[in-house]
Design a protein around this motif. Structure first.
Motif, PDB file in Angstrom:
ATOM      1  N   THR A 281      -0.069   1.499  -0.081  1.00  0.00           N
ATOM      2  CA  THR A 281      -0.395   1.143   1.288  1.00  0.00           C
ATOM      3  C   THR A 281       0.826   0.553   1.972  1.00  0.00           C
ATOM      4  O   THR A 281       1.874   0.329   1.342  1.00  0.00           O
ATOM      5  CB  THR A 281      -1.550   0.137   1.298  1.00  0.00           C
ATOM      6  OG1 THR A 281      -1.104  -1.076   0.654  1.00  0.00           O
ATOM      7  CG2 THR A 281      -2.769   0.698   0.575  1.00  0.00           C
ATOM      8  N   TRP A 282       0.668   0.284   3.279  1.00  0.00           N
ATOM      9  CA  TRP A 282       1.772  -0.353   3.996  1.00  0.00           C
ATOM     10  C   TRP A 282       2.082  -1.730   3.408  1.00  0.00           C
ATOM     11  O   TRP A 282       3.253  -2.145   3.333  1.00  0.00           O
ATOM     12  CB  TRP A 282       1.428  -0.480   5.476  1.00  0.00           C
ATOM     13  CG  TRP A 282       1.445   0.834   6.188  1.00  0.00           C
ATOM     14  CD1 TRP A 282       0.378   1.521   6.684  1.00  0.00           C
ATOM     15  CD2 TRP A 282       2.601   1.616   6.484  1.00  0.00           C
ATOM     16  NE1 TRP A 282       0.779   2.696   7.270  1.00  0.00           N
ATOM     17  CE2 TRP A 282       2.154   2.774   7.171  1.00  0.00           C
ATOM     18  CE3 TRP A 282       3.963   1.449   6.245  1.00  0.00           C
ATOM     19  CZ2 TRP A 282       3.024   3.765   7.604  1.00  0.00           C
ATOM     20  CZ3 TRP A 282       4.843   2.426   6.678  1.00  0.00           C
ATOM     21  CH2 TRP A 282       4.376   3.579   7.347  1.00  0.00           C
ATOM     22  N   ALA A 283       1.062  -2.427   2.955  1.00  0.00           N
ATOM     23  CA  ALA A 283       1.288  -3.741   2.331  1.00  0.00           C
ATOM     24  C   ALA A 283       2.057  -3.587   1.024  1.00  0.00           C
ATOM     25  O   ALA A 283       2.945  -4.398   0.706  1.00  0.00           O
ATOM     26  CB  ALA A 283      -0.053  -4.423   2.088  1.00  0.00           C
ATOM     27  N   ASP A 286       5.668  -3.019   1.907  1.00  0.00           N
ATOM     28  CA  ASP A 286       6.309  -4.276   2.320  1.00  0.00           C
ATOM     29  C   ASP A 286       6.611  -5.143   1.118  1.00  0.00           C
ATOM     30  O   ASP A 286       7.697  -5.763   1.020  1.00  0.00           O
ATOM     31  CB  ASP A 286       5.394  -5.018   3.293  1.00  0.00           C
ATOM     32  CG  ASP A 286       5.310  -4.322   4.640  1.00  0.00           C
ATOM     33  OD1 ASP A 286       6.230  -3.518   4.947  1.00  0.00           O
ATOM     34  OD2 ASP A 286       4.333  -4.569   5.383  1.00  0.00           O
ATOM     35  N   SER A 287       5.674  -5.184   0.181  1.00  0.00           N
ATOM     36  CA  SER A 287       5.891  -5.978  -1.034  1.00  0.00           C
ATOM     37  C   SER A 287       7.046  -5.414  -1.859  1.00  0.00           C
ATOM     38  O   SER A 287       7.873  -6.154  -2.396  1.00  0.00           O
ATOM     39  CB  SER A 287       4.610  -6.002  -1.868  1.00  0.00           C
ATOM     40  OG  SER A 287       4.815  -6.652  -3.100  1.00  0.00           O
ATOM     41  N   PHE A 288       7.104  -4.056  -1.924  1.00  0.00           N
ATOM     42  CA  PHE A 288       8.198  -3.409  -2.652  1.00  0.00           C
ATOM     43  C   PHE A 288       9.539  -3.727  -1.996  1.00  0.00           C
ATOM     44  O   PHE A 288      10.530  -4.044  -2.689  1.00  0.00           O
ATOM     45  CB  PHE A 288       7.955  -1.906  -2.677  1.00  0.00           C
ATOM     46  CG  PHE A 288       9.022  -1.109  -3.352  1.00  0.00           C
ATOM     47  CD1 PHE A 288       8.968  -0.878  -4.720  1.00  0.00           C
ATOM     48  CD2 PHE A 288      10.102  -0.595  -2.644  1.00  0.00           C
ATOM     49  CE1 PHE A 288       9.951  -0.138  -5.359  1.00  0.00           C
ATOM     50  CE2 PHE A 288      11.090   0.135  -3.269  1.00  0.00           C
ATOM     51  CZ  PHE A 288      11.017   0.370  -4.630  1.00  0.00           C
TER      52      PHE A 288
END
Length: 960
Positions: A281-283, A286-288
């Motif tokens: 997902t987009w989250a 972002d975490s990556f």
């Protein structure tokens, strides 16, 4: 290329490896993009597939989605092998993808590998592939990223039947697979563009870079093709996909050819795939990015990488698009339902009123009934009688006394013969018929009105007296011609003319001939679509009976010689009226109305079929060839509406031998007869004017012989139209039927000759089915070659003639059969039967829609019955019953529409071109301009002068 050779050298020496699972911050490629996951496997390091990343497949396709696939692909896990390859470009062993020999039911079982993961969305994908050996038969070694065959990015290595044709294609979904410009021939691998130093028949490194903005295909490090979304007609591939490696063959003559008669094998040396997962997902992204912001990713170019990135169970499931919950819009549904109900009601009412069951027997119909119910009679007010009277030969404008109202135009009924042909007959109302001792003008009724023994009609022109006090302008404004239509009892009295016998508009036996020929042409197209072996020699058969049908039945019933009677009968009706009367108005009417009569219905039904293509009604036609083994039918929608208009114009004007492009889009092998008809209509109309001026019989016949022979030698369809003109001339001018009937010996000898000609012409084609030589090929060779001027047999185009090229056997068959129908009462009785008479008015509809039904409903039924294992003979029986039932059920519904588009519009065009328009009426009609110019003259109340002004002042004062 130096990088690749160093890569393989290091590979053979290296023993240290790095597990890709340790690369938690992704993989950096040559373009600077970072991919989160990877799958890497080498065939020279293990004889088994790494089960965590690659698996084999077992399947057998019931059909293929390919216009030219005559075989169906399959795969078996046991066909995967592993051995040491001696092909150049690779060290050690490789995986072997075997392909079995084709089976009798046209299935070819090969090998298929795929990734366990099905969540691949964009990435860079590398593989080293070794094609099958040259000369073993064509097949495809494919590397493809695919989702449900609707979004694909793939490259295909094809060795072809002829090694000189071997090539590699680089395709996206929507590309035509046979486009050589979207691939590279094996002979071009070493040129200055690609600079591949190895052999294309050995192991070749390929790469696909797939992103949201482009797709690049590489041979080694050389870019072979680059595609962006703006370059494709189909949606850009964005769906999570699976990576496949397959060795198959479907017998596509434009791509791989084949299949290999004794089987073949191909190799896969290594697989390296770096990609993103659609499950992130987009989250997650972002975490990556936050976690790996300062970390160093692994390099895609690192040759020590091995293994597969970790993944969850969801990555192994095929992507399914989310269901869309459509909100029902009840107001729109309500309005649409009301509109649909009204449309159905109106169409049903029109069909009920104008249905064939409501037609009155013309022998008992009275003139008053005809005048009130015949749609061809158009009544209007105005000065139309003046011109109508002239057209009917009643009188001149000076002889017609104005009245109040009149039927303005009397239309002659037109009968048309269609299905690659047209014919029309017009009744000649050029002579006035008067009753002695009567002041009325008696006019012969149009052909759709019938006399009976007791009644006739008289059209009486009545003088209306005008007041002498009226001005000339008022007289011109008000006077209108009046026609009183009376029904009068007529009895045979001395001095009175007998009732006029109206000539029969339609020659029933010729109408029946055309109707039967139209049905046989649809059967030819049915056979070409579903049973190609009955029409095309050397085609694989489902049953041996198809071969017997080709050798016995086809030369007589399923031959294209049946097109000939269309053309000869077309001219027979086209020139008949002019041969009788010599009135150039008949020629003018045909000239004006011929093109719109044919083109308008064709354009309308073609637009309907294009609509059906775009909504998916014909999508199963692309699957049909792998079931029927026929590559004859196919469709391709127009690119823009401008292309559609261009195709319609081609249909009107292009030379027949060029074949209009709409033939390849709308219905292959059908509409090409339209330009043949149109062009030779002008030939016939010009020829009949020349012929009528040649009064000496032997000169006339000599001119016919000269023209027919020259058109035959020039490979022109004009010879058929000249034959039709000759037969019409013999009947109308020379009354040859009467002459033959008075001489029985000559009559029976000539009938025998016509029978032998009609039966012997297709018999020549029958002999060609049993002997190695072919008469049509030999006859075609004696004609001149258009581009070189040499005989065709001395050029590279020598061979069996194309379907749009006239043949001598078709010409002689048309002559013999048409003469037999014209002269034999027994044959005439057969062709005048009620079934053919019912079908005749619908032949244009039958001609235009049968392909649409075959390719939509027929294709759906055939493909799905085959997928369920139904025997092919039962499949064909069901398809034939269903398609022909729908075709004949559609005829009464569509024919009125087609007749309105063609016949009615053509009538209006001819009227506008030939009739003097009615005089323009002033805007104030029927009121005169003085009504507004002089208001006082229209004021009926007498008041003293100035009273109106005083009243207005008083009104204003009260308002204030």
């Amino acid at each position: 290329m130096a990088f690749l050779y160093i890569f393989f050298l290091l590979l053979s020496l290296s023993t240290a490896t790095t597990d890709v699972a340790s690369c938690s911050c992704g993989f950096l490629d040559r373009t600077g993009a970072i991919w989160t996951d990877a799958i890497i496997a080498y065939g020279n390091e293990t004889d088994k597939l790494p089960s965590e990343s690659l698996v084999t497949e077992d399947f057998q396709h019931p059909y293929e989605k390919n216009w030219n696939a005559r075989y169906r692909a399959g795969a078996r896990s046991s066909n995967l092998g592993h051995n040491k390859s001696t092909a150049p470009g690779w060290n050690g062993s490789a995986w072997v993808l075997n392909l079995d020999r084709p089976t009798k039911d046209h299935t070819v079982v090969g090998t298929s590998l795929r990734t366990v993961r099905r969540d691949i969305q964009y990435g860079t994908f590398e593989a080293v592939l070794g094609p099958p050996k040259p000369g073993v038969g064509g097949s495809i070694l494919a590397m493809r990223l695919d989702y449900s065959e609707s979004q694909t990015v793939n490259l295909n290595v094809m060795n072809a039947d002829d090694p000189d044709d071997a090539w590699t294609s680089f395709m996206l979904y929507g590309d035509w697979r046979g486009t050589r410009s979207k691939g590279v021939n094996f002979t071009d691998f070493g040129n200055d563009t690609y600079k591949f130093g190895g052999s294309p028949w050995g192991f070749v490194p390929y790469r696909i870079d797939w992103t949201a903005s482009k797709a690049n295909f590489f041979i080694g490090d050389a870019l072979a093709r680059s595609v962006s979304p703006r370059h494709v007609s189909k949606p850009w591939p964005t769906t999570p996909s699976t990576l496949y490696f397959r060795h198959t063959s479907i017998g596509d003559m434009y791509t791989s050819e084949g299949p290999p008669p004794n089987g073949s094998h191909a190799h896969v040396g290594l697989v390296r795939a770096f990609f993103n997962s659609s499950l992130m997902t987009w989250a997650d992204h972002d975490s990556f990015d936050k976690r790996c912001h300062l970390a160093r990713p692994c390099l895609v170019s690192d040759i020590s990488l091995r293994g597969s990135s970790p993944y969850g169970h969801g990555a192994t499931r095929e992507f399914k698009p989310p269901s869309i919950n459509y909100k029902k819009r009840w107001p729109a549904i309500f309005v649409a339902s009301i509109s649909l109900a009204i449309s159905i009601l109106l169409l049903g009412h029109a069909l009920f009123k104008r249905g064939p069951w409501n037609k009155t027997d013309e022998s008992t119909r009275t003139p008053s009934q005809d005048l009130s119910t015949t749609p061809s009679m158009i009544f209007s007010e105005g000065d139309g009688l003046t011109y109508a009277a002239q057209g009917l030969g009643i009188g001149t404008p000076g002889q017609v006394t104005p009245g109040n109202s009149t039927p303005s135009r009397v239309h002659s009924e037109t009968a048309w013969l269609e299905n690659g042909t047209s014919a029309q007959t017009l009744f000649d109302n050029s002579r006035p018929v008067t009753r002695p001792g009567s002041s009325a003008l008696q006019v012969p009724l149009p052909p759709f009105l019938s006399y009976d023994s007791r009644r006739s009609s008289e059209i009486t022109v009545v003088n209306e007296k005008k007041s002498a006090k009226e001005s000339v302008d008022q007289i011109n404004e008000k006077k209108q011609p009046e026609v009183a239509v009376k029904e009068m009892e007529t009895k045979p009295t001395q001095g009175a003319n007998p009732p006029i016998a109206v000539p029969k508009q339609r020659v029933d036996y010729l109408a029946g001939l055309v109707a039967l020929a139209s049905v046989l042409v649809t059967l030819i197209h049915f056979a070409l679509t579903f049973l190609p072996a009955t029409e095309i020699p050397y085609t694989h058969t489902h049953y041996q009976s198809e071969m017997w049908a080709l050798k016995i039945v086809t030369p007589y019933l399923l031959t294209f010689s049946w097109i000939g009677p269309f053309f000869t009968s077309s001219t027979r009706f086209l020139v008949g009226n002019y041969l009788k009367s010599g009135n150039l108005k008949n020629i003018a009417e045909k000239t004006v109305g011929r093109t719109p009569r044919l083109i308008i219905p064709c354009a309308a039904i073609a637009a309907l079929e294009y609509f059906c293509m775009q909504v998916g009604a014909i999508k199963w036609l692309e699957y049909l060839p792998s079931v029927t083994w026929s590559t004859w039918p196919y469709t391709a929608s127009y690119v823009t509406f401008g292309h559609f208009l261009n195709e319609i114009i081609e249909l009107m004007y292009i030379i027949p031998n060029a074949v209009p492009q709409i033939t390849f889009n709308y219905c292959i092998g059908v509409l090409w007869t339209i330009p043949v008809q149109l062009q030779n209509s002008w030939l016939s109309l010009l020829a009949v004017m020349v012929i009528r001026e040649i009064k000496t019989p032997w000169k006339r016949m000599g001119y016919y012989a000269f023209c027919i022979a020259n058109h035959w030698y020039a490979l022109s369809w004009g010879s058929f139209f000249w034959v039709g003109l000759l037969i019409a001339d013999l009947d109308i001018t020379y009354k040859w039927k009467t002459w033959l009937n008075n001489r029985p010996v000559v009559y029976y000898v000539f009938i025998t000759f016509c029978t032998l000609l009609a039966a012997g012409s297709p018999s020549i084609d029958l002999v060609s089915q049993w002997k190695p030589w072919n008469f049509n090929t030999l006859e075609s060779g004696v004609h001149p070659h258009q581009r070189t001027g040499n005989l065709i047999r001395d050029t590279y185009d020598y061979g069996y003639p194309a379907y749009y090229q006239p043949r001598l056997t078709a010409l002689t068959f048309s002559i013999g059969f048409h003469l037999l129908v014209e002269l034999s009462p027994l044959v005439q009785k057969f062709f005048s039967n009620c079934l053919l008479m019912w079908l005749f008015p619908h032949i244009l509809t039958l001609y235009l829609i049968h392909g649409l039904v075959f390719w939509s409903l027929g294709a759906v039924i055939c493909v799905h019955l085959a997928a369920h294992g139904v025997p092919y003979w039962a499949n064909m029986l069901v398809v034939a019953i269903c398609t022909y039932t729908v075709i004949f059920a559609c005829l009464p519904i569509l024919t009125p529409v087609i007749e309105t588009l063609g016949k009615s519009i053509t009538t209006q065009i001819w009227q506008n071109a030939s009739e003097k328009p009615l005089p323009r009426r002033k805007t104030l009609y029927p009121f005169g301009p003085e009504l507004f110019k002089d208001a006082e003259s229209n004021d009926t109340e007498v008041r003293p002068k100035g009273e109106d002004v005083e009243r207005n002042d008083a009104e204003t004062g009260r308002a204030l």
